[in-house]
Scaffold this active site. Sequence first.
Site, mmCIF file in Angstrom:
data_model
loop_
_atom_site.group_PDB
_atom_site.id
_atom_site.type_symbol
_atom_site.label_atom_id
_atom_site.label_comp_id
_atom_site.label_asym_id
_atom_site.label_seq_id
_atom_site.Cartn_x
_atom_site.Cartn_y
_atom_site.Cartn_z
ATOM 1 N N ASP A 299 -22.924 -7.893 7.247
ATOM 2 C CA ASP A 299 -23.702 -8.978 6.644
ATOM 3 C C ASP A 299 -23.093 -10.250 7.221
ATOM 4 O OD1 ASP A 299 -24.682 -11.034 5.156
ATOM 5 O OD2 ASP A 299 -24.104 -10.222 3.195
ATOM 6 N N TYR B 125 -38.372 -21.933 7.996
ATOM 7 C CA TYR B 125 -37.850 -21.390 9.251
ATOM 8 C C TYR B 125 -37.713 -22.497 10.313
ATOM 9 C CZ TYR B 125 -37.903 -18.392 13.432
ATOM 10 O OH TYR B 125 -37.626 -17.774 14.619
ATOM 11 N N ASP C 199 -25.524 -4.941 12.299
ATOM 12 C CA ASP C 199 -26.665 -5.336 11.464
ATOM 13 C C ASP C 199 -26.359 -4.911 10.036
ATOM 14 O OD1 ASP C 199 -29.904 -5.921 12.453
ATOM 15 O OD2 ASP C 199 -29.495 -5.532 10.345
ATOM 16 N N ILE C 200 -27.083 -5.495 9.105
ATOM 17 C CA ILE C 200 -26.933 -5.112 7.703
ATOM 18 C C ILE C 200 -27.669 -3.785 7.457
ATOM 19 C CG2 ILE C 200 -28.959 -6.364 6.799
ATOM 20 C CD1 ILE C 200 -27.016 -7.466 4.612
ATOM 21 N N ARG C 201 -28.656 -3.506 8.331
ATOM 22 C CA ARG C 201 -29.410 -2.239 8.265
ATOM 23 C C ARG C 201 -29.006 -1.363 9.453
ATOM 24 N NH1 ARG C 201 -35.157 -4.469 9.405
ATOM 25 N NH2 ARG C 201 -33.897 -5.799 10.726
ATOM 26 N N LYS D 29 -34.374 -23.966 12.129
ATOM 27 C CA LYS D 29 -34.176 -23.914 13.579
ATOM 28 C C LYS D 29 -33.906 -25.317 14.142
ATOM 29 C CE LYS D 29 -34.390 -19.531 14.432
ATOM 30 N NZ LYS D 29 -33.149 -18.829 14.814
ATOM 31 N N GLY E 241 -27.561 -8.563 14.433
ATOM 32 C CA GLY E 241 -29.002 -8.387 14.222
ATOM 33 C C GLY E 241 -29.564 -7.356 15.190
ATOM 34 N N GLY F 140 -33.194 -5.620 14.635
ATOM 35 C CA GLY F 140 -34.420 -6.418 14.617
ATOM 36 C C GLY F 140 -35.236 -6.269 15.883
ATOM 37 N N GLN F 141 -36.284 -7.072 15.960
ATOM 38 C CA GLN F 141 -37.241 -6.958 17.071
ATOM 39 C C GLN F 141 -36.575 -7.261 18.418
ATOM 40 O OE1 GLN F 141 -40.429 -9.805 17.050
ATOM 41 N NE2 GLN F 141 -41.721 -8.559 18.382
HETATM 42 N N1 SER Z 1 -42.315 -15.509 16.099
HETATM 43 C C1 SER Z 1 -41.672 -16.316 15.117
HETATM 44 C C2 SER Z 1 -42.442 -16.341 13.858
HETATM 45 O O1 SER Z 1 -43.628 -16.117 13.898
HETATM 46 C C3 SER Z 1 -41.534 -17.707 15.620
HETATM 47 O O2 SER Z 1 -40.316 -17.881 16.189
HETATM 48 O O3 SER Z 1 -41.871 -16.623 12.857
#
Ligand code: SER
Length: 315
Positions: A53, A143, A35-37, A147, A9, A12-13
């Site tokens: 992936d 999500y 990453d996939i991208r 988690k 990943g 990502g951010q």
């Molecule tokens: N920052 C994340 C979200 O907003 C939370 O882990 O999904």
Amino acid sequence: MKDVVLVVGSSGQIGTELVIELRKIYGNSNVVASDIRPSSEKIIESGPFEELDVLNEKRLREIIKKYKVSQVYLLAALLSANAEKNIEFGWRLNIRSHSNVLDLIKDGLVKKVFWPSSIAVFGLTTPKQNTPQYTIMEPNTVYGISKQTGERWNEYYFNKFNSDIRSLRYPGLIGWRAKAGGGTTDYAVNIFHEAIQKEKYECFLKNDTILPMMYMPDAIRATIEIMEAPAEKVKIRSSYNLAGISFTPKELAEEIKTYIPNFKISYNPDFRQEIANSWPQSIDDSCAQKDWGWKLNYTLEKMSFDMIKNLKENN
Ligand code: SER
């Protein structure tokens, strides 16, 4: 011999920033980005990058063997807002990526794993202020449920197979190097970009929505600190609370106005408001402080100053 690290990943951010820091510690060639991208130019040019992936377990294992990887940071996930829009894929990606990586450690292919959890593991029945490490957890988003499930598996693998998995419950993360990735806390990143470019921002949360947030340098440091801590200090194997700084969109807008006086904010809450309402407003992270010495550095003021400075210099 130095450890070889795989970051899954890396576009990502978090990955965009973590790869850069890990390469400073382990050496460029010992940190494999994947990453996939495609990842940022800086990442692709400074060390190995593999297209991956993470749901493709065979390919994941090939990369582990090719580079003799000993540590994995798994950052690939669908965040809270995106997962609500794509329930099946969110559930599959978040759960299967995790189980694929946990099986690497169970099978003795790697030694250590980092996997991020989130404030999304909490829900409407959780105490909202100073949310304790151990408390009621009834997440009500795709999500959050993924988690929470992941946290249970982390602890199970540690107890059953002695797998060295380490985890943090990140608050909303704010950084300037990468765009926010489809979460409920994204407003706190977008607001800075739009304040600088347009001097105005329409916020998708109400003005008084308090959420815990953290500036990326603190989040990256926490991640590396928990991974470098002696194993016996990592007493919680589900995931550690991390507090960060709690504020509302209105408070953040006021802070931004001290640098951009003409900045205007308006509010137009959407489906993400309901998600935000189910999350804590502030977090108790005394276990992280006590067990492995966690200490926050950035306040709201310090973060805003640094964000605006970096965004102006790098755009
Ligand atoms: N920052 C994340 C979200 O907003 C939370 O882990 O999904």
